[in-house]
Motif scaffolding. Structure first.
Motif, PDB file in Angstrom:
ATOM      1  N   UNK A  51       5.213 -64.874  94.927  1.00 59.45           N
ATOM      2  CA  UNK A  51       5.538 -63.447  94.787  1.00 59.45           C
ATOM      3  C   UNK A  51       6.946 -63.152  95.297  1.00 59.45           C
ATOM      4  N   UNK A  52       7.674 -62.343  94.586  1.00 64.44           N
ATOM      5  CA  UNK A  52       9.049 -61.986  94.933  1.00 64.44           C
ATOM      6  C   UNK A  52       9.126 -60.474  95.173  1.00 64.44           C
ATOM      7  N   UNK A  74       8.859 -60.373  87.213  1.00 68.28           N
ATOM      8  CA  UNK A  74       9.706 -61.164  88.114  1.00 68.28           C
ATOM      9  C   UNK A  74       9.567 -60.743  89.564  1.00 68.28           C
ATOM     10  N   UNK A  75       9.374 -59.456  89.824  1.00 71.82           N
ATOM     11  CA  UNK A  75       9.200 -58.974  91.197  1.00 71.82           C
ATOM     12  C   UNK A  75       7.905 -58.166  91.273  1.00 71.82           C
ATOM     13  N   UNK A  76       7.152 -58.379  92.342  1.00 74.13           N
ATOM     14  CA  UNK A  76       5.864 -57.703  92.462  1.00 74.13           C
ATOM     15  C   UNK A  76       5.982 -56.358  93.162  1.00 74.13           C
ATOM     16  N   UNK A  77       7.125 -56.093  93.756  1.00 76.26           N
ATOM     17  CA  UNK A  77       7.332 -54.826  94.428  1.00 76.26           C
ATOM     18  C   UNK A  77       8.772 -54.676  94.863  1.00 76.26           C
ATOM     19  N   UNK A  78       9.142 -53.464  95.282  1.00 80.56           N
ATOM     20  CA  UNK A  78      10.534 -53.212  95.648  1.00 80.56           C
ATOM     21  C   UNK A  78      10.637 -52.183  96.756  1.00 80.56           C
ATOM     22  N   UNK A  79      11.560 -52.435  97.697  1.00 84.08           N
ATOM     23  CA  UNK A  79      11.972 -51.439  98.679  1.00 84.08           C
ATOM     24  C   UNK A  79      13.323 -50.901  98.249  1.00 84.08           C
ATOM     25  N   UNK A 535       0.252 -55.623 101.065  1.00 83.37           N
ATOM     26  CA  UNK A 535      -0.716 -55.215 100.041  1.00 83.37           C
ATOM     27  C   UNK A 535      -0.310 -55.732  98.670  1.00 83.37           C
ATOM     28  N   UNK A 536       0.978 -55.613  98.337  1.00 83.57           N
ATOM     29  CA  UNK A 536       1.444 -56.090  97.033  1.00 83.57           C
ATOM     30  C   UNK A 536       1.177 -57.583  96.876  1.00 83.57           C
ATOM     31  N   UNK A 537       1.448 -58.334  97.932  1.00 82.46           N
ATOM     32  CA  UNK A 537       1.263 -59.790  97.863  1.00 82.46           C
ATOM     33  C   UNK A 537      -0.226 -60.131  97.723  1.00 82.46           C
ATOM     34  N   UNK A 538      -1.082 -59.433  98.475  1.00 80.15           N
ATOM     35  CA  UNK A 538      -2.523 -59.675  98.361  1.00 80.15           C
ATOM     36  C   UNK A 538      -3.007 -59.373  96.941  1.00 80.15           C
ATOM     37  N   UNK A 539      -2.544 -58.264  96.381  1.00 77.14           N
ATOM     38  CA  UNK A 539      -2.941 -57.898  95.017  1.00 77.14           C
ATOM     39  C   UNK A 539      -2.439 -58.928  94.011  1.00 77.14           C
ATOM     40  N   UNK A 540      -1.238 -59.421  94.233  1.00 71.98           N
ATOM     41  CA  UNK A 540      -0.684 -60.437  93.321  1.00 71.98           C
ATOM     42  C   UNK A 540      -1.532 -61.709  93.354  1.00 71.98           C
TER      43      UNK A 540
END
Length: 544
Positions: A51-52, A74-79, A535-540
């Motif tokens: 996950x990126x 390509x990216x699972x989430x963003x700040x 959370x994003x990483x767990x969902x991925x």
């Protein structure tokens, strides 16, 4: 950090572009930068089995959120911190100002938004630091910096009308070259007003060289809370026996310097009506102790920025770099001189890169018009004179004349030799329609997994992503406690995109290294960001 094209070593071969008759900055766009990052991720993560997360602040924050929107595989989430995504014309109301006097600034969509933030930030309560003998307050009876600054500019204008007055100004501001004519005084006002945007942007709770280095002032640190330090360290926060009387919101007011009385020699009164100022009372104003004290205090305040190196004995009237219109340094060579020295296209392009940031070329190529910095002095800040005529009420008014649009584009995007590859002025789009279509403007409800953060001390927050009808969430943070519910806004109904409101946050403070002096809002904000990433990483992993 992934290097943006045309920055650092990521520069194309200008000779090859010239041989192909391609402008040297033709390929400098945000969309192509995003494609670069996607290609880099595929190179580093060829099977996309890790996950990126994208991080970015300011323009980088715009890129970070756009990366998630355009490349969700390509990216699972963003700040996205301090990102002025909603500063483009079609994302805003486009009014020049609003009469709403709220201290908390959601994205009101006005052209004076950035400077309204600066005006609010200068009144904010901060912890004790530097020259402050006590904590400042939001109460104007305690902190007079805002009104003292508003009173300074018309007085400078009046003094500038006579040789004797210009002599006083030259002395009190420690100018290297005396003011010779009235036009010089207008430059003095611009100079003395220019660093306040930068001081607000850099209003970190600890000493920092981040913004000074980025804007060309070298690796010299501003003090902690520099915006307040400029006020308290200079004496501008003190009551100077100056009063604003009338309707400052409509730029129709009197300024009383001293004690107004029946005896004109005992007081000085100026009348301000939009961009006009006249002396109403007072004689022999050039001997006014209040005026000289005010000028000296303004000089001390702006010296915090201009003399951050503490090496100057006098000042040249050259404004600070801040908004996108001023985000460049002009080359000392004209196109004629360049041709006279037989400088080829590659030389000229390299010179531009060395003398400027790439920001100008980027916004020229994409018509990236961030209009929340386009107005000031129209009733909601401490600047004067107003940036626009009284008849102008909206951005639409400023771009109604196509000739003016093309002239402004020509001034901003100068390419007299035709080397840079900017679009023709006839294609200039003041509404930034392509960017609105390409990135979706405010239409982001179908996206997910983005955290936007906006610091209310930061001028760029005026164009930040906020909820139209804010609804807050009170989730438990990773420290096991509840954060201030007003700190988090749900941008989407399902809460998959949120905005953090950091009341003591300067420019993407939440992306800086942790510091013992970080305000609580930033500490909590980082925990929320961390929770979201987890959370994003767990969902991925579940979906993999």
């Amino acid at each position: 950090f992934a290097e943006h094209r045309f920055e650092g070593d990521s520069i194309p071969d200008f000779d090859t572009l010239a041989a192909e008759n391609v402008g040297c900055f033709t390929y400098l766009t945000s969309s192509q930068a995003l494609a670069d990052f996607a290609a880099l991720i595929s190179y580093l993560n060829p099977n996309h089995d890790r996950p990126v997360i994208a991080f970015g602040g300011s323009y980088g924050g715009m890129l970070s959120s756009w990366m998630r929107m355009k490349y969700p595989g390509s990216v699972v989430g963003a700040l996205s911190a301090s990102a002025p995504n909603f500063g483009l014309p079609l994302t805003m109301s486009g009014d020049i100002t609003t009469k709403d006097k709220n201290d908390v600034v959601p994205n009101e969509g006005t052209m004076d938004g950035a400077f309204h933030v600066v005006g609010n930030a200068i009144r904010r309560s901060m912890p004790i630091s530097g020259s402050q003998s006590k904590s400042p307050s939001n109460d104007d009876q305690t902190n007079h910096c805002h009104d003292n600054l508003l009173a300074a500019w018309p007085l400078i204008k009046i003094f500038g009308q006579t040789p004797e007055g210009r002599k006083v100004l030259s002395q009190e501001f420690s100018l290297c070259h005396p003011l010779k004519k009235e036009d010089d005084v207008d430059m003095l006002i611009d100079w003395a007003q220019s660093p306040w945007f930068d001081l607000a942007e850099a209003d970190f709770p600890y000493a920092s060289s981040y913004v000074t280095y980025a804007l060309g002032e070298g690796d010299n640190k501003l003090p902690a809370w520099p915006l307040n330090e400029a006020c308290y360290g200079s004496g501008l926060s003190e009551f100077m026996n100056i009063s604003i009387v009338g309707d400052a919101g409509n730029v129709d007011f009197d300024i009383v310097y001293g004690n107004k009385s029946a005896h004109a020699e005992d007081s000085l009164v100026l009348g301000v009506d939009w961009d006009q100022v006249a002396q109403v009372e007072g004689t022999n104003i050039h001997k006014s102790a209040i005026a000289k004290n005010l000028f000296s205090s303004v000089k001390k305040a702006v010296a915090l920025w201009f003399n951050v190196s503490q090496s100057l004995e006098c000042f040249d009237v050259v404004p600070a770099i801040n908004t996108e219109h001023e985000f460049t340094k002009k080359s000392s060579l004209t196109s004629v001189q360049r041709r006279g020295e037989q400088r080829n296209r590659s030389d000229v392009c390299l010179e531009k890169l060395q003398n400027e940031t790439v920001w100008t070329s980027l916004i020229c190529n994409e018509d990236m018009n961030l209009i929340m910095t386009y107005a000031r002095g129209v009733g909601r800040d401490f600047f004067w004179p107003p940036s626009h005529p009284k008849s102008v009420s909206s951005y639409r008014d400023t771009v109604a004349n196509r000739t003016d649009v093309e002239l402004n584009y020509d001034e901003m995007c100068q390419d007299s030799d035709g080397y840079y590859g900017y679009p023709d002025k006839r294609e200039a789009d003041p509404w930034s329609r392509f960017l609105d279509d390409y990135y979706g403007g405010t239409r982001i409800a179908s996206h997910s997994n983005i955290v936007f953060s906006n610091g209310l001390l930061d001028p760029w927050s005026a164009a930040g992503v906020y909820a139209k009808n804010p609804s807050s969430t009170c989730e438990v943070d990773s420290a096991g406690g509840y954060h201030d519910c007003s700190m988090v806004q749900n941008i989407t109904e399902n809460g998959e995109i949120i905005a953090l409101i950091l009341d003591l946050g300067a420019h993407h403070l939440d992306l800086m290294y942790s510091h013992e002096k970080d305000p609580e809002c930033v500490k909590v904000g980082r925990r929320i960001e961390q929770d979201r990433i987890e959370t994003w990483i767990k969902d991925w992993k579940k979906e993999k």
